[in-house]
Design a protein around this motif. Structure first.
Motif, PDB file in Angstrom:
ATOM      1  N   ASN A   1      26.068  31.235  38.739  1.00  0.00           N
ATOM      2  CA  ASN A   1      26.333  31.567  37.182  1.00  0.00           C
ATOM      3  C   ASN A   1      26.327  30.615  36.369  1.00  0.00           C
ATOM      4  OD1 ASN A   1      28.951  31.352  38.688  1.00  0.00           O
ATOM      5  ND2 ASN A   1      29.841  31.429  36.457  1.00  0.00           N
ATOM      6  N   LEU A   2      25.883  30.733  35.148  1.00  0.00           N
ATOM      7  CA  LEU A   2      26.040  29.615  34.287  1.00  0.00           C
ATOM      8  C   LEU A   2      27.094  29.519  34.285  1.00  0.00           C
ATOM      9  CD1 LEU A   2      22.755  30.858  32.101  1.00  0.00           C
ATOM     10  CD2 LEU A   2      22.937  28.950  33.220  1.00  0.00           C
ATOM     11  N   MET A   3      27.781  28.118  33.853  1.00  0.00           N
ATOM     12  CA  MET A   3      28.740  27.939  33.213  1.00  0.00           C
ATOM     13  C   MET A   3      29.478  28.630  32.239  1.00  0.00           C
ATOM     14  SD  MET A   3      32.023  25.721  34.629  1.00  0.00           S
ATOM     15  CE  MET A   3      30.739  25.072  35.619  1.00  0.00           C
ATOM     16  N   GLY A   4      30.493  29.048  32.613  1.00  0.00           N
ATOM     17  CA  GLY A   4      31.158  29.500  31.161  1.00  0.00           C
ATOM     18  C   GLY A   4      30.902  31.461  31.327  1.00  0.00           C
ATOM     19  N   ASP A   5      29.917  32.105  32.071  1.00  0.00           N
ATOM     20  CA  ASP A   5      29.365  33.075  32.285  1.00  0.00           C
ATOM     21  C   ASP A   5      29.814  33.923  33.810  1.00  0.00           C
ATOM     22  OD1 ASP A   5      27.631  35.928  32.556  1.00  0.00           O
ATOM     23  OD2 ASP A   5      25.897  34.171  31.584  1.00  0.00           O
ATOM     24  N   ASN A   6      30.524  35.303  33.445  1.00  0.00           N
ATOM     25  CA  ASN A   6      31.009  35.738  34.529  1.00  0.00           C
ATOM     26  C   ASN A   6      29.596  36.213  35.143  1.00  0.00           C
ATOM     27  OD1 ASN A   6      33.222  34.761  34.093  1.00  0.00           O
ATOM     28  ND2 ASN A   6      34.238  36.349  32.533  1.00  0.00           N
ATOM     29  N   ASN A   7      28.655  36.263  34.558  1.00  0.00           N
ATOM     30  CA  ASN A   7      27.403  37.530  35.654  1.00  0.00           C
ATOM     31  C   ASN A   7      26.778  36.809  36.874  1.00  0.00           C
ATOM     32  OD1 ASN A   7      27.661  39.693  33.508  1.00  0.00           O
ATOM     33  ND2 ASN A   7      26.888  38.234  32.688  1.00  0.00           N
ATOM     34  N   ILE A   8      27.210  36.375  37.749  1.00  0.00           N
ATOM     35  CA  ILE A   8      26.917  35.668  38.740  1.00  0.00           C
ATOM     36  C   ILE A   8      25.666  36.924  39.790  1.00  0.00           C
ATOM     37  CG2 ILE A   8      27.647  35.283  41.341  1.00  0.00           C
ATOM     38  CD1 ILE A   8      30.724  35.558  40.814  1.00  0.00           C
ATOM     39  N   ALA A   9      24.800  35.759  39.593  1.00  0.00           N
ATOM     40  CA  ALA A   9      23.517  36.539  40.775  1.00  0.00           C
ATOM     41  C   ALA A   9      23.550  36.246  42.253  1.00  0.00           C
ATOM     42  CB  ALA A   9      22.148  35.524  39.893  1.00  0.00           C
ATOM     43  N   TRP A  10      23.260  36.961  43.097  1.00  0.00           N
ATOM     44  CA  TRP A  10      23.902  36.541  44.778  1.00  0.00           C
ATOM     45  C   TRP A  10      22.623  36.360  45.261  1.00  0.00           C
ATOM     46  CZ3 TRP A  10      28.954  36.080  44.933  1.00  0.00           C
ATOM     47  CH2 TRP A  10      30.106  35.971  44.849  1.00  0.00           C
ATOM     48  N   LEU A  11      23.004  35.583  46.114  1.00  0.00           N
ATOM     49  CA  LEU A  11      21.929  35.416  47.030  1.00  0.00           C
ATOM     50  C   LEU A  11      21.220  36.521  48.041  1.00  0.00           C
ATOM     51  CD1 LEU A  11      19.197  33.388  47.937  1.00  0.00           C
ATOM     52  CD2 LEU A  11      20.761  32.549  49.713  1.00  0.00           C
ATOM     53  N   ASP A  12      20.641  37.245  47.775  1.00  0.00           N
ATOM     54  CA  ASP A  12      20.204  38.396  48.707  1.00  0.00           C
ATOM     55  C   ASP A  12      19.546  38.424  50.141  1.00  0.00           C
ATOM     56  OD1 ASP A  12      20.019  40.897  49.891  1.00  0.00           O
ATOM     57  OD2 ASP A  12      18.586  41.783  48.850  1.00  0.00           O
ATOM     58  N   GLU A  13      20.085  37.627  50.961  1.00  0.00           N
ATOM     59  CA  GLU A  13      20.086  36.996  52.342  1.00  0.00           C
ATOM     60  C   GLU A  13      20.825  36.282  53.216  1.00  0.00           C
ATOM     61  OE1 GLU A  13      17.314  32.636  53.160  1.00  0.00           O
ATOM     62  OE2 GLU A  13      16.632  33.108  51.300  1.00  0.00           O
ATOM     63  N   GLU A  14      21.049  36.716  54.254  1.00  0.00           N
ATOM     64  CA  GLU A  14      21.862  35.954  55.068  1.00  0.00           C
ATOM     65  C   GLU A  14      21.109  34.762  56.101  1.00  0.00           C
ATOM     66  OE1 GLU A  14      23.529  38.792  58.622  1.00  0.00           O
ATOM     67  OE2 GLU A  14      22.132  37.470  59.790  1.00  0.00           O
ATOM     68  N   ILE A  15      22.333  34.078  56.408  1.00  0.00           N
ATOM     69  CA  ILE A  15      22.149  32.133  56.960  1.00  0.00           C
ATOM     70  C   ILE A  15      22.739  32.799  58.259  1.00  0.00           C
ATOM     71  CG2 ILE A  15      22.207  29.968  56.639  1.00  0.00           C
ATOM     72  CD1 ILE A  15      22.582  31.025  52.517  1.00  0.00           C
ATOM     73  N   ALA A  16      21.721  32.177  59.056  1.00  0.00           N
ATOM     74  CA  ALA A  16      22.799  32.091  60.280  1.00  0.00           C
ATOM     75  C   ALA A  16      23.661  30.880  60.298  1.00  0.00           C
ATOM     76  CB  ALA A  16      20.941  32.446  61.299  1.00  0.00           C
ATOM     77  N   PRO A  17      24.352  31.110  61.492  1.00  0.00           N
ATOM     78  CA  PRO A  17      25.564  29.454  61.856  1.00  0.00           C
ATOM     79  C   PRO A  17      24.726  28.491  61.751  1.00  0.00           C
ATOM     80  CG  PRO A  17      25.798  32.103  63.603  1.00  0.00           C
ATOM     81  CD  PRO A  17      24.282  32.685  62.461  1.00  0.00           C
TER      82      PRO A  17
ATOM     83  N   LEU B   1      17.085  33.248  41.017  1.00  0.00           N
ATOM     84  CA  LEU B   1      18.632  33.570  41.224  1.00  0.00           C
ATOM     85  C   LEU B   1      18.437  33.891  39.205  1.00  0.00           C
ATOM     86  CD1 LEU B   1      20.620  32.503  43.730  1.00  0.00           C
ATOM     87  CD2 LEU B   1      19.345  34.716  43.697  1.00  0.00           C
ATOM     88  N   LEU B   2      18.302  32.599  38.573  1.00  0.00           N
ATOM     89  CA  LEU B   2      19.134  32.808  37.122  1.00  0.00           C
ATOM     90  C   LEU B   2      17.159  32.201  36.275  1.00  0.00           C
ATOM     91  CD1 LEU B   2      22.323  31.189  37.601  1.00  0.00           C
ATOM     92  CD2 LEU B   2      21.415  33.214  36.925  1.00  0.00           C
ATOM     93  N   PRO B   3      16.534  32.804  36.436  1.00  0.00           N
ATOM     94  CA  PRO B   3      14.641  32.275  35.821  1.00  0.00           C
ATOM     95  C   PRO B   3      14.972  32.186  33.977  1.00  0.00           C
ATOM     96  CG  PRO B   3      15.256  34.717  35.879  1.00  0.00           C
ATOM     97  CD  PRO B   3      16.278  34.478  36.665  1.00  0.00           C
ATOM     98  N   ASN B   4      16.179  32.350  33.279  1.00  0.00           N
ATOM     99  CA  ASN B   4      16.684  31.799  32.166  1.00  0.00           C
ATOM    100  C   ASN B   4      16.545  30.802  31.996  1.00  0.00           C
ATOM    101  OD1 ASN B   4      14.796  34.106  31.353  1.00  0.00           O
ATOM    102  ND2 ASN B   4      16.252  35.289  31.687  1.00  0.00           N
ATOM    103  N   ALA B   5      17.932  30.004  33.182  1.00  0.00           N
ATOM    104  CA  ALA B   5      18.193  28.444  33.011  1.00  0.00           C
ATOM    105  C   ALA B   5      17.472  27.455  32.851  1.00  0.00           C
ATOM    106  CB  ALA B   5      19.437  28.427  34.684  1.00  0.00           C
ATOM    107  N   ARG B   6      17.948  26.883  31.789  1.00  0.00           N
ATOM    108  CA  ARG B   6      17.397  25.652  31.420  1.00  0.00           C
ATOM    109  C   ARG B   6      18.628  24.160  31.137  1.00  0.00           C
ATOM    110  NH1 ARG B   6      13.610  27.250  33.134  1.00  0.00           N
ATOM    111  NH2 ARG B   6      11.662  27.569  33.054  1.00  0.00           N
ATOM    112  N   TRP B   7      17.545  23.489  31.556  1.00  0.00           N
ATOM    113  CA  TRP B   7      18.701  22.378  31.190  1.00  0.00           C
ATOM    114  C   TRP B   7      18.801  21.764  30.125  1.00  0.00           C
ATOM    115  CZ3 TRP B   7      21.403  18.290  32.983  1.00  0.00           C
ATOM    116  CH2 TRP B   7      21.650  17.369  32.728  1.00  0.00           C
ATOM    117  N   PRO B   8      19.941  21.177  29.691  1.00  0.00           N
ATOM    118  CA  PRO B   8      21.354  21.097  29.696  1.00  0.00           C
ATOM    119  C   PRO B   8      21.693  22.603  30.292  1.00  0.00           C
ATOM    120  CG  PRO B   8      21.690  20.548  27.272  1.00  0.00           C
ATOM    121  CD  PRO B   8      19.903  21.068  27.445  1.00  0.00           C
ATOM    122  N   GLN B   9      21.558  23.250  30.030  1.00  0.00           N
ATOM    123  CA  GLN B   9      22.551  24.229  30.951  1.00  0.00           C
ATOM    124  C   GLN B   9      23.080  23.751  32.277  1.00  0.00           C
ATOM    125  OE1 GLN B   9      20.326  27.534  30.141  1.00  0.00           O
ATOM    126  NE2 GLN B   9      21.717  28.495  29.075  1.00  0.00           N
ATOM    127  N   GLN B  10      23.983  24.323  32.780  1.00  0.00           N
ATOM    128  CA  GLN B  10      24.572  23.318  34.086  1.00  0.00           C
ATOM    129  C   GLN B  10      24.960  24.825  34.861  1.00  0.00           C
ATOM    130  OE1 GLN B  10      29.193  21.471  33.917  1.00  0.00           O
ATOM    131  NE2 GLN B  10      28.047  21.360  32.215  1.00  0.00           N
TER     132      GLN B  10
END
Length: 630
Positions: free
Chosen positions: A300-316, A327-336
């Motif tokens: 999620n963008l820092m300060g934003d409670n909208n979380i984009a979740w990874l829709d993928e299982e990761i093995a051990p 996950l966050l197509p509109n995120a741009r530096w200097p956002q963190q």
């Protein structure tokens, strides 16, 4: 939801129980324990230490695998674990079971205590059945001794012309350890085991180098991109495995990054959003023997409670490169970005790909146990500048230096920050109050412009709390520093947090040192050397909270790969000043040749604590990160 495991306490340090459960060599034993429980006619659990939930999380024990849960703490009798009401262990004698599982190691005493309560014919199963081999234990009398699980993970790859070189030192030998060696397991990106190997540490303070190219040549490996598990056996003094990883793709591309924090956290922060012409990959590398389910890892963008979740299982123990923009197509530096990690992995790496080059850095642990501490403001008269976060301002004719303050605790709803620039001689040349930055700020500071009058050799910046701004002060002030080589356009990121520096008055655990209680002011920093044409450099800052020695008494000890002294030189840094030097400027070619490509420089100062950054220049390649000490 985060994994229900305890990984770290800021009072007592790391926990060994989760490491013992998740050790790669314990996986087979854990599966055998589950089989015994599941094939029993009726199984029950006695959980005297409250550790059943953690075992279940890392090995998949289910509610329907057992019938009853017995405890000994009377205050827990009205609670449940895994859906089972707690029963007093005094009722165990009347239970209709043939297997009793106790999720504890070193179970002998606990078994003796209930020996008279076991039903006839009941078999006990404990975690002692999943212990790792005894030759890998430093303390055989106490299985959960932290030194038995001095472990860490490292991002490690050798593919498509890109390679990894891990470097550390046998600092355990400096504390008297004997017969020390590393047990290592290399995991493929899929989580499959590629290789087990050992590295003997024959000399105290010797260099330890693990090079991906050498592993491939010696063991006939094909391309890989995964993680390296490292366990120190017969160590002493430190249960923390520190290292530097150099990654590169030839002479034109270099990157270096600090060790991973060995204890998985709920949150990480300081992940930069991409610029328009960049791709930012977050490397999610599972640190546990169970899969990460889909929608467990999020951004999620820092300060934003909208979380984009990874829709993928990761093995051990598998690795997954997550394109931030997917996950966050509109995120741009200097956002963190904030990483919802759920204690699934140690401090991760991120990779920035730009113009065919890549560079790697790490986010930091975002703490969720802090709150505003008015004592920081109230005790200002006794703390001088208070918390200081120092970082280089590299020579302005060659580099652009930038800073992005990063919220690094959930308490930091705002950041009251002032930036102060110093030249190398300790003279303040500029300051700028940033005000009370909101949590979702995008205030990027051009340090080169701030310090426009800085001499050609550069200097450093200090981030401090702005006591005139009403914001959150919790002592966990962090920032991401970004450097761009004007010659090539190649960049480097580094990030760290604030401390009290060189001050006789103490504030809780500050000023920190690498050894001993506060103030404990001393320096012992590791600067690795590299094969030509790389030129290794170092930036040291002598930050001072109020008043300390007028000059440092700094010694550079050049050592060969066996940890033996080759040469040494001394210099001093003015209080509030800094020193930027290349290794080949401090030692002559003959001494450096004797030290060798796998030698190192130990930065020592018994009079003060210096803060250091190490870097590399190689043709048009450039890299920089903070140093580690021991």
């Amino acid at each position: 939801m985060a994994l229900p495991i305890q990984t770290f306490s800021n009072q007592s340090g790391g926990f060994s129980y989760f490491k013992a459960l998740g050790h790669p060599l314990a996986v087979t034993g854990g599966a055998a324990i589950l089989k015994k429980i599941r094939t029993a006619r009726r199984a029950a659990v006695y959980d005297p230490l409250g550790q059943l939930t953690a075992f279940s999380a890392l090995h998949g024990l289910r509610t329907d695998d057992f019938t009853d849960c017995f405890v000994r703490d009377t205050f827990l009798l009205n609670e449940q674990t895994l859906g089972h009401d707690h029963r007093p262990v005094t009722e165990l004698a009347h239970a209709d079971i043939d297997v009793l599982f106790m999720p504890v190691f070193d179970a002998g005493l606990l078994l003796d205590q209930i020996s008279g309560l076991l039903p006839a014919g009941c078999v006990t199963v404990t975690l002692d059945e999943m212990r790792i081999p005894g030759r890998l234990l430093t303390n055989k009398r106490n299985y959960l001794d932290k030194l038995n699980f001095a472990t860490n993970f490292a991002f490690f790859r050798d593919e498509a012309g890109k390679h990894s070189r891990l470097v550390t030192a046998n600092y355990w030998g400096g504390y008297g350890a004997k017969g020390t060696f590393l047990w290592c397991r290399l995991f493929a990106g899929s989580g499959d085991v590629l290789l087990d190997f050992e590295v003997p540490l024959q000399h105290a303070n010797q260099t330890v180098v693990i090079d991906s190219r050498q592993l491939r040549a010696e063991h006939g490996l094909s391309d890989f991109c995964g993680q390296l598990f490292i366990s120190v056996v017969n160590g002493a003094g430190h249960d923390i495995v520190k290292y530097v990883i150099d990654t590169g793709g030839g002479e034109e591309e270099v990157s270096c990054t600090h060790d991973a924090n060995a204890w998985p956290a709920d949150l990480y922060a300081g992940l930069p959003a991409p610029m328009a012409d960049e791709k930012v990959l977050l490397w999610v590398q599972n640190s546990h023997p169970v899969p990460i389910a889909a929608s467990e890892i999020g951004l999620n963008l820092m300060g934003d409670n909208n979380i984009a979740w990874l829709d993928e299982e990761i093995a051990p123990f598998a690795s997954c490169a997550v394109d931030v923009s997917s996950l966050l197509p509109n995120a741009r530096w200097p956002q963190q970005l904030e990483i919802q990690a759920g204690k699934w992995f140690v401090r991760p790496r991120y990779e920035i790909i730009k113009a065919g080059r890549s560079r790697i850095n790490h986010p930091n642990v975002e703490r969720n146990d802090l709150q505003h501490d008015e004592n920081i403001r109230r005790l200002t008269a006794h703390l001088g500048k208070g918390f200081i976060l120092p970082a280089p301002i590299l020579p302005p004719d060659e580099f652009v230096s930038e800073c992005l303050p990063t919220p690094m605790s959930t308490a930091q709803t705002s950041l009251p920050i002032i930036t102060v620039a110093y030249d190398a001689d300790g003279n303040e040349i500029a300051r700028e109050a940033l005000g009370n930055l909101p949590r979702n700020h995008t205030r990027q500071v051009d340090l080169t412009a701030l310090a426009a009058n800085i001499p050609a050799g550069g200097g450093h910046v200090e981030l401090q709390y702005d006591l005139d701004a009403n914001g959150v002060m919790d002592g966990w002030l962090h920032a991401l520093f970004r450097y761009t080589d004007k010659r090539s356009g190649h960049g480097a990121d580094t990030s760290f947090g604030a401390h009290l520096f060189n001050h006789i008055m103490t504030f809780r655990s500050e000023p920190q040192s690498y050894k001993g209680p506060p103030p404990g002011l001393s320096t012992r920093l590791f600067l690795r050397l590299m094969p030509a044409p790389a030129r290794v450099f170092c930036h040291l800052t002598y930050a001072v909270c109020s008043q300390w020695h007028a000059y440092s008494s700094t010694i550079l000890e050049l050592k060969n790969a066996a940890g033996e002294d080759v040469s040494r030189t001394a210099f001093s840094i003015p209080a509030n000043g800094s020193r930027l030097f290349f290794a080949d400027e401090m030692f002559n070619a003959t001494d450096l040749q004797q030290a060798g490509d796998n030698g190192y420089i130990l930065v020592r100062d018994s009079t003060c604590r210096l803060f250091g950054y190490h870097g590399v220049r190689q043709n048009s390649g450039f890299a920089l990160d903070h140093m580690f000490g021991f």
